[in-house]
Design a protein around this motif. Structure first.
Motif, PDB file in Angstrom:
ATOM      1  N   GLU A 127      -1.444 -17.322 -13.772  1.00 28.57           N
ATOM      2  CA  GLU A 127      -1.871 -17.020 -11.486  1.00 28.57           C
ATOM      3  C   GLU A 127      -2.543 -16.565 -11.251  1.00 28.57           C
ATOM      4  OE1 GLU A 127       1.324 -13.552 -12.480  1.00 28.57           O
ATOM      5  OE2 GLU A 127       3.081 -14.901 -12.571  1.00 28.57           O
ATOM      6  N   HIS A 153       5.487 -10.515 -18.312  1.00 31.66           N
ATOM      7  CA  HIS A 153       3.853 -11.266 -18.557  1.00 31.66           C
ATOM      8  C   HIS A 153       4.310 -11.957 -19.851  1.00 31.66           C
ATOM      9  CE1 HIS A 153       3.335  -9.580 -14.161  1.00 31.66           C
ATOM     10  NE2 HIS A 153       3.352 -10.928 -14.232  1.00 31.66           N
ATOM     11  N   HIS A 200       8.025 -15.283 -10.791  1.00 32.41           N
ATOM     12  CA  HIS A 200       8.820 -13.778 -10.213  1.00 32.41           C
ATOM     13  C   HIS A 200       8.005 -13.892  -8.950  1.00 32.41           C
ATOM     14  CE1 HIS A 200       4.581 -12.202  -9.926  1.00 32.41           C
ATOM     15  NE2 HIS A 200       3.877 -12.364 -11.200  1.00 32.41           N
ATOM     16  N   GLN A 215       0.784 -16.943 -18.955  1.00 28.29           N
ATOM     17  CA  GLN A 215       1.230 -16.455 -17.520  1.00 28.29           C
ATOM     18  C   GLN A 215       0.600 -15.791 -16.472  1.00 28.29           C
ATOM     19  OE1 GLN A 215       5.532 -15.146 -17.241  1.00 28.29           O
ATOM     20  NE2 GLN A 215       4.777 -14.591 -15.314  1.00 28.29           N
ATOM     21  N   HIS A 243      -1.256 -11.313  -8.205  1.00 31.81           N
ATOM     22  CA  HIS A 243      -1.410  -9.527  -8.425  1.00 31.81           C
ATOM     23  C   HIS A 243      -2.872  -9.585  -7.331  1.00 31.81           C
ATOM     24  CE1 HIS A 243       1.519  -9.183 -11.507  1.00 31.81           C
ATOM     25  NE2 HIS A 243       1.597 -10.876 -11.712  1.00 31.81           N
TER      26      HIS A 243
END
Ligand SMILES: [Zn+2]
Length: 287
Positions: free
Chosen positions: A240, A232, A211, A236, A101
Protein backbone atom coordinates in the motif's frame (compact mmCIF):
# COMPACT_ATOMS: atom_id res chain seq x y z
CA UNK A 1 6.68 -5.12 30.42
CA UNK A 2 7.60 -7.05 27.34
CA UNK A 3 10.36 -9.43 28.41
CA UNK A 4 10.95 -11.98 25.72
CA UNK A 5 11.51 -15.59 26.62
CA UNK A 6 13.49 -16.00 23.47
CA UNK A 7 14.69 -13.97 20.56
CA UNK A 8 12.62 -14.27 17.43
CA UNK A 9 14.27 -12.97 14.31
CA UNK A 10 11.84 -11.80 11.71
CA UNK A 11 13.10 -11.31 8.24
CA UNK A 12 11.74 -10.13 4.96
CA UNK A 13 13.27 -12.80 2.82
CA UNK A 14 14.37 -12.30 -0.72
CA UNK A 15 12.35 -14.04 -3.36
CA UNK A 16 15.54 -15.34 -4.89
CA UNK A 17 18.58 -16.13 -2.82
CA UNK A 18 21.69 -14.14 -3.43
CA UNK A 19 25.16 -15.45 -2.79
CA UNK A 20 26.44 -14.51 0.61
CA UNK A 21 29.49 -12.36 0.31
CA UNK A 22 31.95 -11.37 2.95
CA UNK A 23 32.55 -7.66 3.38
CA UNK A 24 32.29 -4.94 5.94
CA UNK A 25 29.97 -2.65 4.07
CA UNK A 26 27.45 -2.62 1.26
CA UNK A 27 28.33 -1.20 -2.14
CA UNK A 28 29.62 2.33 -1.63
CA UNK A 29 30.70 3.27 -5.13
CA UNK A 30 27.38 4.17 -6.69
CA UNK A 31 23.72 4.94 -6.17
CA UNK A 32 20.75 3.97 -8.30
CA UNK A 33 19.15 6.36 -10.77
CA UNK A 34 16.11 6.64 -8.50
CA UNK A 35 18.25 7.49 -5.46
CA UNK A 36 20.12 10.17 -7.39
CA UNK A 37 16.96 11.59 -8.95
CA UNK A 38 15.31 12.02 -5.55
CA UNK A 39 18.55 13.35 -4.10
CA UNK A 40 18.59 16.07 -6.73
CA UNK A 41 15.25 17.37 -5.45
CA UNK A 42 16.80 18.28 -2.08
CA UNK A 43 20.48 18.49 -2.93
CA UNK A 44 21.51 17.18 0.51
CA UNK A 45 19.41 18.92 3.14
CA UNK A 46 21.47 19.16 6.31
CA UNK A 47 18.65 20.10 8.68
CA UNK A 48 16.74 17.06 7.51
CA UNK A 49 19.45 14.48 8.08
CA UNK A 50 20.28 16.00 11.47
CA UNK A 51 16.63 15.42 12.36
CA UNK A 52 16.41 12.03 10.67
CA UNK A 53 19.17 10.24 12.55
CA UNK A 54 17.47 11.09 15.81
CA UNK A 55 13.94 10.39 14.63
CA UNK A 56 15.04 6.94 13.45
CA UNK A 57 17.23 6.26 16.46
CA UNK A 58 20.41 5.75 14.44
CA UNK A 59 23.49 4.94 16.54
CA UNK A 60 26.82 6.27 15.37
CA UNK A 61 28.65 2.99 15.90
CA UNK A 62 26.39 1.23 13.42
CA UNK A 63 26.88 3.83 10.69
CA UNK A 64 30.41 5.13 11.32
CA UNK A 65 31.86 3.62 8.14
CA UNK A 66 28.66 4.15 6.18
CA UNK A 67 28.49 7.91 5.75
CA UNK A 68 27.82 9.02 9.33
CA UNK A 69 30.39 11.78 8.79
CA UNK A 70 29.86 12.02 5.03
CA UNK A 71 26.10 12.47 4.94
CA UNK A 72 26.05 14.30 1.60
CA UNK A 73 27.63 11.42 -0.32
CA UNK A 74 24.69 9.61 -1.87
CA UNK A 75 26.83 6.54 -2.59
CA UNK A 76 26.98 5.66 1.12
CA UNK A 77 24.45 3.85 3.27
CA UNK A 78 23.43 6.58 5.76
CA UNK A 79 22.71 9.06 2.97
CA UNK A 80 20.65 6.40 1.18
CA UNK A 81 18.84 5.68 4.45
CA UNK A 82 17.85 9.27 5.05
CA UNK A 83 17.03 9.79 1.37
CA UNK A 84 14.33 7.13 1.78
CA UNK A 85 13.08 8.87 4.93
CA UNK A 86 12.84 12.12 2.98
CA UNK A 87 10.56 10.40 0.47
CA UNK A 88 8.10 9.15 3.06
CA UNK A 89 8.26 12.33 5.17
CA UNK A 90 7.67 14.86 2.39
CA UNK A 91 6.79 12.97 -0.77
CA UNK A 92 3.31 11.65 -0.16
CA UNK A 93 0.25 13.42 -1.56
CA UNK A 94 -2.06 12.50 1.35
CA UNK A 95 -5.05 12.49 -0.96
CA UNK A 96 -8.03 11.56 1.20
CA UNK A 97 -9.97 10.35 -1.82
CA UNK A 98 -7.20 8.18 -3.24
CA UNK A 99 -4.32 7.42 -0.82
CA UNK A 100 -4.38 4.20 1.18
CA UNK A 101 -2.84 5.93 4.19
CA UNK A 102 -1.30 9.23 5.15
CA UNK A 103 2.16 10.50 5.96
CA UNK A 104 1.26 10.32 9.65
CA UNK A 105 0.79 6.54 9.36
CA UNK A 106 3.94 5.92 7.35
CA UNK A 107 6.04 8.08 9.65
CA UNK A 108 4.75 6.43 12.80
CA UNK A 109 5.50 3.00 11.32
CA UNK A 110 9.05 3.94 10.33
CA UNK A 111 10.24 6.27 13.06
CA UNK A 112 11.75 5.27 16.38
CA UNK A 113 9.38 6.72 18.91
CA UNK A 114 6.90 4.58 20.78
CA UNK A 115 3.29 4.99 19.66
CA UNK A 116 0.17 2.98 18.99
CA UNK A 117 2.06 1.60 15.97
CA UNK A 118 4.93 -0.01 17.88
CA UNK A 119 7.14 0.31 20.93
CA UNK A 120 10.41 2.25 20.71
CA UNK A 121 12.76 0.95 18.04
CA UNK A 122 15.97 1.95 16.33
CA UNK A 123 17.30 1.52 12.82
CA UNK A 124 20.54 -0.32 12.23
CA UNK A 125 22.11 -1.94 9.16
CA UNK A 126 23.42 -5.39 8.31
CA UNK A 127 25.73 -6.68 5.58
CA UNK A 128 23.49 -9.64 4.94
CA UNK A 129 22.66 -10.16 1.29
CA UNK A 130 20.00 -12.86 1.75
CA UNK A 131 17.37 -10.53 3.21
CA UNK A 132 16.10 -7.00 2.63
CA UNK A 133 15.70 -6.35 6.32
CA UNK A 134 15.04 -7.83 9.72
CA UNK A 135 13.13 -7.01 12.87
CA UNK A 136 14.51 -8.15 16.21
CA UNK A 137 12.43 -7.56 19.34
CA UNK A 138 14.30 -6.44 22.41
CA UNK A 139 15.32 -9.10 24.90
CA UNK A 140 15.52 -7.03 28.05
CA UNK A 141 12.68 -4.72 29.03
CA UNK A 142 15.00 -1.74 29.10
CA UNK A 143 16.39 -2.47 25.65
CA UNK A 144 14.96 -1.31 22.32
CA UNK A 145 13.47 -3.14 19.35
CA UNK A 146 15.71 -3.13 16.28
CA UNK A 147 14.99 -2.70 12.59
CA UNK A 148 17.86 -3.57 10.29
CA UNK A 149 18.03 -2.93 6.59
CA UNK A 150 20.39 -4.98 4.46
CA UNK A 151 22.66 -4.58 1.45
CA UNK A 152 20.09 -5.43 -1.26
CA UNK A 153 18.42 -2.11 -0.36
CA UNK A 154 21.74 -0.26 -0.76
CA UNK A 155 23.58 -2.07 -3.57
CA UNK A 156 22.55 -0.32 -6.79
CA UNK A 157 22.79 -3.45 -8.93
CA UNK A 158 19.78 -4.82 -7.00
CA UNK A 159 16.45 -3.51 -8.25
CA UNK A 160 15.28 -2.82 -4.68
CA UNK A 161 18.05 -0.31 -4.07
CA UNK A 162 15.79 2.70 -4.47
CA UNK A 163 14.16 5.14 -2.03
CA UNK A 164 10.69 3.64 -2.30
CA UNK A 165 11.79 0.07 -1.69
CA UNK A 166 14.02 1.12 1.22
CA UNK A 167 11.21 3.07 2.86
CA UNK A 168 8.91 0.20 1.98
CA UNK A 169 11.09 -2.04 4.10
CA UNK A 170 10.76 0.44 6.97
CA UNK A 171 7.03 -0.27 6.65
CA UNK A 172 7.49 -4.04 6.54
CA UNK A 173 9.84 -4.29 9.52
CA UNK A 174 7.88 -1.64 11.39
CA UNK A 175 4.82 -3.82 11.00
CA UNK A 176 6.62 -6.74 12.57
CA UNK A 177 7.17 -4.35 15.48
CA UNK A 178 3.43 -3.63 15.45
CA UNK A 179 2.70 -7.37 15.67
CA UNK A 180 5.19 -7.65 18.51
CA UNK A 181 3.55 -4.81 20.43
CA UNK A 182 0.09 -6.36 20.19
CA UNK A 183 1.23 -10.01 20.35
CA UNK A 184 -0.18 -10.98 16.96
CA UNK A 185 1.25 -14.20 15.53
CA UNK A 186 1.65 -13.82 11.75
CA UNK A 187 3.39 -17.18 11.43
CA UNK A 188 6.66 -18.78 12.40
CA UNK A 189 8.47 -18.47 9.08
CA UNK A 190 10.39 -15.28 9.70
CA UNK A 191 7.20 -13.72 11.05
CA UNK A 192 5.19 -14.98 8.09
CA UNK A 193 3.36 -18.13 7.08
CA UNK A 194 5.15 -21.02 5.43
CA UNK A 195 4.94 -21.29 1.66
CA UNK A 196 4.44 -21.73 -1.13
CA UNK A 197 0.71 -21.85 -0.51
CA UNK A 198 -2.23 -20.40 -2.39
CA UNK A 199 -1.02 -17.68 -4.73
CA UNK A 200 2.12 -17.13 -2.65
CA UNK A 201 5.20 -18.52 -4.37
CA UNK A 202 7.86 -18.06 -1.67
CA UNK A 203 8.42 -19.42 1.83
CA UNK A 204 7.12 -16.52 3.92
CA UNK A 205 3.55 -15.60 2.99
CA UNK A 206 0.97 -13.07 4.17
CA UNK A 207 -2.69 -12.43 3.60
CA UNK A 208 -3.87 -9.22 1.98
CA UNK A 209 -6.77 -7.82 4.00
CA UNK A 210 -8.48 -5.61 1.46
CA UNK A 211 -9.95 -2.36 2.64
CA UNK A 212 -11.55 0.49 0.79
CA UNK A 213 -10.02 3.93 0.40
CA UNK A 214 -11.12 5.98 3.37
CA UNK A 215 -11.70 2.93 5.58
CA UNK A 216 -8.88 4.20 7.77
CA UNK A 217 -8.67 7.86 8.70
CA UNK A 218 -5.15 9.19 8.31
CA UNK A 219 -3.36 8.20 11.51
CA UNK A 220 -5.54 5.12 12.08
CA UNK A 221 -3.62 2.43 10.20
CA UNK A 222 -2.74 0.84 13.55
CA UNK A 223 -6.39 0.07 14.26
CA UNK A 224 -7.73 -3.46 14.04
CA UNK A 225 -10.82 -5.26 15.27
CA UNK A 226 -9.19 -8.64 15.74
CA UNK A 227 -10.64 -10.02 12.52
CA UNK A 228 -9.66 -10.03 8.86
CA UNK A 229 -12.14 -7.24 8.19
CA UNK A 230 -9.84 -4.66 9.75
CA UNK A 231 -6.23 -5.74 9.77
CA UNK A 232 -2.92 -5.32 7.92
CA UNK A 233 -0.06 -7.71 7.19
CA UNK A 234 3.56 -6.54 6.75
CA UNK A 235 3.63 -7.11 3.00
CA UNK A 236 0.26 -5.40 2.70
CA UNK A 237 1.42 -2.24 4.47
CA UNK A 238 4.49 -2.32 2.25
CA UNK A 239 2.50 -2.70 -0.98
CA UNK A 240 0.00 0.00 0.00
CA UNK A 241 2.86 2.38 0.79
CA UNK A 242 4.71 1.56 -2.43
CA UNK A 243 1.57 2.06 -4.52
CA UNK A 244 0.97 5.38 -2.74
CA UNK A 245 4.51 6.35 -3.77
CA UNK A 246 3.81 5.20 -7.32
CA UNK A 247 0.34 6.68 -7.73
CA UNK A 248 -0.28 9.23 -4.96
CA UNK A 249 2.99 11.04 -4.36
CA UNK A 250 3.81 14.70 -4.71
CA UNK A 251 4.12 16.01 -8.28
CA UNK A 252 7.87 16.54 -7.89
CA UNK A 253 8.69 12.95 -7.02
CA UNK A 254 10.78 11.68 -9.96
CA UNK A 255 9.35 9.14 -12.36
CA UNK A 256 12.18 6.70 -11.61
CA UNK A 257 11.23 6.73 -7.93
CA UNK A 258 7.61 6.01 -8.73
CA UNK A 259 8.38 3.33 -11.29
CA UNK A 260 10.80 1.41 -9.05
CA UNK A 261 8.28 1.57 -6.20
CA UNK A 262 5.58 0.17 -8.48
CA UNK A 263 7.82 -2.65 -9.66
CA UNK A 264 8.59 -3.65 -6.07
CA UNK A 265 4.91 -3.51 -5.07
CA UNK A 266 3.71 -5.47 -8.06
CA UNK A 267 6.38 -8.13 -7.58
CA UNK A 268 5.28 -8.57 -3.98
CA UNK A 269 1.62 -8.57 -4.96
CA UNK A 270 2.27 -11.46 -7.32
CA UNK A 271 4.46 -13.57 -5.04
CA UNK A 272 3.77 -12.98 -1.36
CA UNK A 273 0.03 -13.17 -0.76
CA UNK A 274 -1.82 -16.42 -0.13
CA UNK A 275 -4.99 -14.75 -1.38
CA UNK A 276 -3.01 -12.83 -4.00
CA UNK A 277 -2.21 -11.09 -6.15
CA UNK A 278 -3.47 -8.30 -3.91
CA UNK A 279 -3.56 -4.73 -5.10
CA UNK A 280 -1.56 -3.74 -8.17
CA UNK A 281 -0.25 -0.20 -8.52
CA UNK A 282 -2.10 1.78 -11.14
CA UNK A 283 -5.36 -0.07 -10.68
CA UNK A 284 -8.34 2.23 -10.14
CA UNK A 285 -8.99 3.62 -6.68
CA UNK A 286 -11.27 3.52 -4.89
CA UNK A 287 -12.87 0.27 -5.91
ZN1 LIG B 1 -4.19 -0.18 4.48
Amino acid sequence: MNLKQGIALMSSVLAFGLATEAGAVCTQTAASNADRALWNTHGCWQDFFLWQYQAYGLRSGDWSNRGWNDACNVNLEFPKHWNASYLLTYGMADNGAQSFHGTVDYRATAEARSSKFHDSLYHSITDRTDVFGTFTPRFWPWDTDRVETACPLYNPTVSNSNPGSRAGDYMHEGWHAYFDKYNFNNGNTGGHRPGPQGACTINGCDYFYFHGIGAYAFGAMWENNGTASRFHSPNQVQVEFLCDVADQSQWWIPLSVRQTAAADANGRAASRFINGPGYTCGSPRPW
